[in-house]
Scaffold this motif. Structure first.
Motif, PDB file in Angstrom:
ATOM      1  N   THR A   1       0.829  -1.204   0.000  1.00 26.81           N
ATOM      2  CA  THR A   1       0.000   0.000   0.000  1.00 26.81           C
ATOM      3  C   THR A   1       0.862   1.252   0.000  1.00 26.81           C
ATOM      4  O   THR A   1       0.575   2.230  -0.701  1.00 26.81           O
ATOM      5  CB  THR A   1      -0.926   0.009   1.228  1.00 26.81           C
ATOM      6  OG1 THR A   1      -1.723  -1.177   1.222  1.00 26.81           O
ATOM      7  CG2 THR A   1      -1.840   1.221   1.220  1.00 26.81           C
TER       8      THR A   1
ATOM      9  N   PHE B   1      -7.866  -3.171  -4.365  1.00 24.71           N
ATOM     10  CA  PHE B   1      -6.438  -2.858  -4.330  1.00 24.71           C
ATOM     11  C   PHE B   1      -5.796  -3.161  -5.680  1.00 24.71           C
ATOM     12  O   PHE B   1      -4.979  -2.380  -6.181  1.00 24.71           O
ATOM     13  CB  PHE B   1      -5.748  -3.667  -3.231  1.00 24.71           C
ATOM     14  CG  PHE B   1      -4.260  -3.434  -3.147  1.00 24.71           C
ATOM     15  CD1 PHE B   1      -3.746  -2.427  -2.346  1.00 24.71           C
ATOM     16  CD2 PHE B   1      -3.367  -4.226  -3.877  1.00 24.71           C
ATOM     17  CE1 PHE B   1      -2.379  -2.209  -2.267  1.00 24.71           C
ATOM     18  CE2 PHE B   1      -2.007  -4.008  -3.808  1.00 24.71           C
ATOM     19  CZ  PHE B   1      -1.508  -2.996  -2.996  1.00 24.71           C
TER      20      PHE B   1
ATOM     21  N   VAL C   1      -6.869   2.684  -3.881  1.00 22.83           N
ATOM     22  CA  VAL C   1      -6.091   1.863  -2.950  1.00 22.83           C
ATOM     23  C   VAL C   1      -6.278   2.353  -1.518  1.00 22.83           C
ATOM     24  O   VAL C   1      -6.454   1.559  -0.587  1.00 22.83           O
ATOM     25  CB  VAL C   1      -4.598   1.886  -3.332  1.00 22.83           C
ATOM     26  CG1 VAL C   1      -3.743   1.253  -2.233  1.00 22.83           C
ATOM     27  CG2 VAL C   1      -4.378   1.148  -4.644  1.00 22.83           C
TER      28      VAL C   1
END
Length: 385
Positions: free
Chosen positions: A138, A340, A180
Motif C-alpha cells: 500500500t 487494491f 487503494v
C-alpha cells in the motif's frame, strides 16, 4: 532533443535533468547496463520499504528509533560521498581542498542547500512513520503520488510543460491511489486495535504505542512526504542548474547540514529515550542494513539512472510495486483485494504513460493497424529526461 550523426556513427542527444549529453547509438554494453540499471532500481525501490516494514513489525524487545536511523543514514552518506570524491580526484588532499573551497569558503552557496537538507530530514522521518502504519504494498502504491507533486512543482517553479498524455496520466495516478487508500482506510476501520503483524489483538498482551498502526496516520505521512519530496527535488534541481559544483559535492553539502539537523530532530522527538537508553537502542544488523540501503542505495541509483531511459525507470517502479505485493503476501500475510488490484493497475499504467510520453512525443498511427498505435519519437530508442 533529437538525433544527430557524426563520424559515421549514429548518435543522439540525451537529457539528464538540465544537462544534455550527446551519446552514440546504444551498443551491446549499453543494453547490458540498462538491464543492470533496471535490476538495481527494482531492488533498491522494493528492498528499503520491505526491510523497514519488517523491522517495524517484527517481535523485538526494543524498537529502534527511526530518528536515529535517519541520523546514521546521513553520516554514512557523507562518508560515502567523500570516498567517491577521493577516488575521482585520486587524492585525499584534493578532496578536502575542494570541500574547503566549495563548502567552507562559500557559506552562502552552502546555505542554499539548507532548505532541502531540512526538508529531506523531515521527509525521511515521515517515511518511517508511513511504512510503520501502512502495508508495504500500500505504501509503495501511495508513495507514487510524488510523481504528481514533482510534476506540479516542475510546472510552477521551472515553467516546464507537460504533455496532454502526462496530464491524463497524473489524473489516473490520483484515481488509482485514491482507490487503494479507500480500501486501506476501510480495512483499518474494520480491524480492531491492530497489532504489529496486522492481526487483531485478541489474545496477546496490550502492545506498545509504537507498534499500533493507523492507516490515517500513514496516509497523512505519505501525502506530506510526497509534497516535500516534490518541492525539494525541484528546488535542488534549480540549485544544480548553472552551477559548477559536482553532484557529489552537493550531496556532501546536504549531509553536512542534514547531520546536525537530524540530530536535533532526534533529540526533540526521542530525547528522553536517548538520555535513558542511548541512541543505539534497538539497533542490530538488520537496522544497519536499512541504513546502508538508504544511504548507499540512493547514491547508487543516482549513478545508474543515467543508463536508464524514462520508460525503463517507469517500468522499474512498476516492477518494484509488484515485488512488494508478492513479498508482502509471504512476509506479512498481506492479501490484496480486487479494489487494491484495480488501483494498483491504474497507478502502474499511469507511471508507464507519464514516462513514455513527455512533451514532443506524440501519438502516431501505424499503417498496419486500423486503430491508432502510440510510438515514441525517435522510434529507435526513447530519450531520457
Amino acid at each position: 532533443m533529437g538525433d544527430a550523426s557524426g563520424g559515421g556513427m549514429a548518435s543522439r542527444i540525451v537529457r539528464f535533468g538540465n544537462v544534455e549529453i550527446q551519446r552514440s547509438k546504444a551498443s551491446g554494453s549499453d543494453v547490458t547496463l540498462k538491464y543492470i540499471s533496471l535490476l538495481v532500481l527494482v531492488v533498491q525501490n522494493a528492498s528499503q520499504v520491505l526491510l523497514i516494514r519488517y523491522a517495524r513489525t517484527r517481535e523485538t524487545e526494543e524498537m529502534f528509533l527511526s530518528t536515529a536511523a535517519v541520523f546514521w543514514t546521513e553520516v554514512v552518506k557523507l562518508i560515502t560521498c567523500i570516498l567517491i570524491v577521493i577516488v575521482q580526484e585520486s587524492s585525499v588532499q584534493k578532496c578536502f581542498r575542494m570541500m574547503n573551497e566549495q563548502i567552507v569558503r562559500q557559506p552562502m552557496d552552502t546555505l542554499k542547500v539548507c532548505i532541502p537538507s531540512i526538508i529531506y530530514t523531515i521527509q525521511n522521518n515521515l517515511l518511517y512513520i508511513a511504512v510503520s502504519n501502512l502495508a508495504a504494498a500500500t505504501f509503495m502504491v501511495t508513495y507514487q503520488l510524488k510523481i504528481l507533486t514533482t510534476a506540479l512543482f516542475s510546472v510552477t517553479m521551472l515553467r516546464r510543460p507537460l504533455s496532454r498524455l502526462q496530464w491524463v496520466a497524473l489524473v489516473i495516478l490520483f484515481v488509482g491511489v485514491s482507490v487503494v487508500q479507500l480500501q486501506e482506510q476501510k480495512a483499518g476501520a474494520e480491524s480492531p486495535s491492530p497489532t504489529a503483524s496486522g492481526a487483531p489483538n485478541s489474545t496477546k498482551a496490550p502492545i506498545s504505542p509504537d507498534r499500533v498502526q493507523s492507516p490515517t496516520v500513514g496516509l497523512m505521512a505519505v501525502i506530506v512526504a510526497c509534497m516535500l519530496s516534490g518541492f525539494a527535488g525541484i528546488y535542488f534541481e534549480k540549485i544544480l542548474k548553472g552551477s559548477d559544483v559536482t553532484v557529489w559535492m552537493r550531496n556532501i553539502q546536504l549531509s553536512v547540514l542534514a547531520i546536525p539537523i537530524s540530530y536535533l530532530t532526534m533529540q526533540a522527538k526521542d530525547g528522553a529515550v536517548v538520555a535513558s537508553k542511548g541512541m543505539m537502542v534497538g539497533f542490530d544488523s538488520l537496522i544497519w542494513i536499512i541504513v546502508l540501503v538508504y544511504a548507499v542505495g540512493g547514491l547508487t541509483v543516482a549513478v545508474v539512472i543515467k543508463y536508464a531511459d524514462n520508460i525503463l525507470k517507469g517500468f522499474a517502479t512498476s516492477v518494484s510495486i509488484l515485488v512488494s505485493c508478492v513479498a508482502s503476501v509471504f512476509l506479512f500475510n498481506f492479501y490484496p483485494t480486487n479494489q487494491f488490484a484495480i488501483g494498483t493497475v491504474l497507478v502502474m499504467a499511469s507511471i508507464y504513460v507519464y514516462s513514455k510520453y513527455p512533451p514532443g512525443v506524440k501519438p502516431s498511427v501505424h499503417p498496419s493497424h486500423s486503430l491508432p498505435a502510440y510510438s515514441a519519437l525517435p522510434t529507435k530508442e526513447p530519450t531520457s529526461s
